[in-house]
Design an enzyme around this catalytic site. Structure first.
Site, short mmCIF file in Angstrom:
data_model
loop_
_atom_site.label_atom_id
_atom_site.label_comp_id
_atom_site.label_asym_id
_atom_site.label_seq_id
_atom_site.Cartn_x
_atom_site.Cartn_y
_atom_site.Cartn_z
N LYS A 11 4.41 -75.50 114.62
CA LYS A 11 4.47 -75.49 113.26
C LYS A 11 4.03 -77.04 112.67
CE LYS A 11 9.04 -72.94 113.32
NZ LYS A 11 10.33 -73.02 113.33
N TYR A 51 8.29 -64.11 107.91
CA TYR A 51 9.50 -64.58 108.02
C TYR A 51 10.59 -63.52 107.17
CZ TYR A 51 9.16 -68.66 110.75
OH TYR A 51 8.83 -69.85 111.80
N ASN A 114 11.20 -77.95 113.52
CA ASN A 114 11.62 -77.80 114.71
C ASN A 114 10.56 -77.69 115.75
OD1 ASN A 114 11.66 -75.14 114.25
ND2 ASN A 114 13.56 -74.79 114.92
N HIS A 117 7.65 -72.04 116.80
CA HIS A 117 8.32 -70.65 116.81
C HIS A 117 7.93 -69.87 118.18
CE1 HIS A 117 9.13 -66.63 115.32
NE2 HIS A 117 7.97 -66.22 116.07
N GLU A 128 4.65 -59.64 116.34
CA GLU A 128 4.25 -60.92 115.72
C GLU A 128 2.89 -61.13 116.21
OE1 GLU A 128 8.76 -62.89 115.59
OE2 GLU A 128 7.20 -63.78 117.07
P1 ADP Z 1 14.57 -69.62 116.12
O1 ADP Z 1 13.00 -70.29 115.64
O2 ADP Z 1 15.32 -70.62 117.42
O3 ADP Z 1 14.17 -68.26 116.49
P2 ADP Z 1 15.66 -68.54 113.70
O4 ADP Z 1 14.85 -67.36 114.08
O5 ADP Z 1 17.10 -68.45 113.49
O6 ADP Z 1 15.53 -69.57 115.05
O7 ADP Z 1 15.09 -69.34 112.40
C1 ADP Z 1 13.97 -69.43 112.29
C2 ADP Z 1 13.55 -70.73 111.83
O8 ADP Z 1 14.41 -71.05 110.42
C3 ADP Z 1 13.94 -71.85 112.63
O9 ADP Z 1 13.03 -72.16 113.86
C4 ADP Z 1 13.89 -73.08 111.63
O10 ADP Z 1 12.66 -73.32 111.41
C5 ADP Z 1 14.53 -72.37 110.46
N1 ADP Z 1 16.01 -72.41 110.37
C6 ADP Z 1 17.17 -71.70 111.18
N2 ADP Z 1 18.15 -71.96 110.90
C7 ADP Z 1 18.13 -73.05 109.73
C8 ADP Z 1 18.99 -73.94 109.01
N3 ADP Z 1 20.45 -73.83 109.27
N4 ADP Z 1 18.75 -74.61 108.17
C9 ADP Z 1 17.51 -74.86 107.99
N5 ADP Z 1 16.28 -74.05 108.67
C10 ADP Z 1 16.91 -73.25 109.55
MG MG Z 2 13.57 -66.55 115.55
#
Ligand code: ADP
Ligand code: MG
Length: 140
Positions: A11, A51, A114, A117, A128
């Site tokens: 990212k 997304y 974070n 992905h 994807e």
């Molecule tokens: P992951 O990437 O671990 O699969 P999700 O699919 O639930 O997590 O969420 C997609 C992305 O959205 C996350 O990697 C993060 O960048 C963002 N995200 C998820 N939850 C939050 C939150 N509570 N606040 C802000 N950003 C979030």
């Molecule tokens: Mg996810």
């Protein structure tokens, strides 16, 4: 477990800090082969589409803005049980909950920024990968 492919994205928070090599070293050390990768700067429309599954979540708009805030590296990782293995190497969504040694524990700035992905199921991995890569890019 069978050999499979999964989609990974490094990212903007990680490309901004030049962490691509360190993140890729984590994948390779874990037995995930980087079989394709390219650097992209997504348009808003593309990020929104990728997304779309999260479009009703409160963080959706911020997430899209973050994902277009700089270049990303999209990549296909291959290995035994690659989808689950990659999720383990990535660590929990919230870096404060991520295990020691995971990418997110070591590199993530926040729950949003974070660093990586990863596809969350074999079915989503196929969708994807097809979103970002043509068949010819995976045959070499
Ligand atoms: P992951 O990437 O671990 O699969 P999700 O699919 O639930 O997590 O969420 C997609 C992305 O959205 C996350 O990697 C993060 O960048 C963002 N995200 C998820 N939850 C939050 C939150 N509570 N606040 C802000 N950003 C979030
Ligand atoms: Mg996810």
């Amino acid at each position: 477990m069978a050999i499979e492919n999964t989609l990974s994205i490094i990212k903007p928070d990680a490309t901004r800090r030049d962490l691509t090599g360190l993140v890729n070293a984590k994948f390779e050390k874990a037995g995930l082969k980087i079989i394709a990768q390219k650097r992209l700067h997504l348009s808003k429309a593309v990020a929104q589409k990728f997304y779309e599954v999260h479009k009703d979540r409160p963080f959706y708009n911020d997430l899209v803005e973050f994902m277009i805030s700089g270049p990303i590296i999209v990549q296909v990782l291959r290995g035994e049980g690659a989808v689950i293995l990659n999720r383990t190497v990535m660590g929990a969504t919230n870096p404060s909950e991520a295990d020691e040694g995971t990418i997110r524990k070591e590199f993530a700035e926040s729950i949003e920024a974070n660093s990586v992905h990863g596809s969350d199921s074999s079915e989503n991995a196929i969708n994807e990968i097809n979103f970002f890569f043509a068949e010819i890019e995976l045959l070499i």
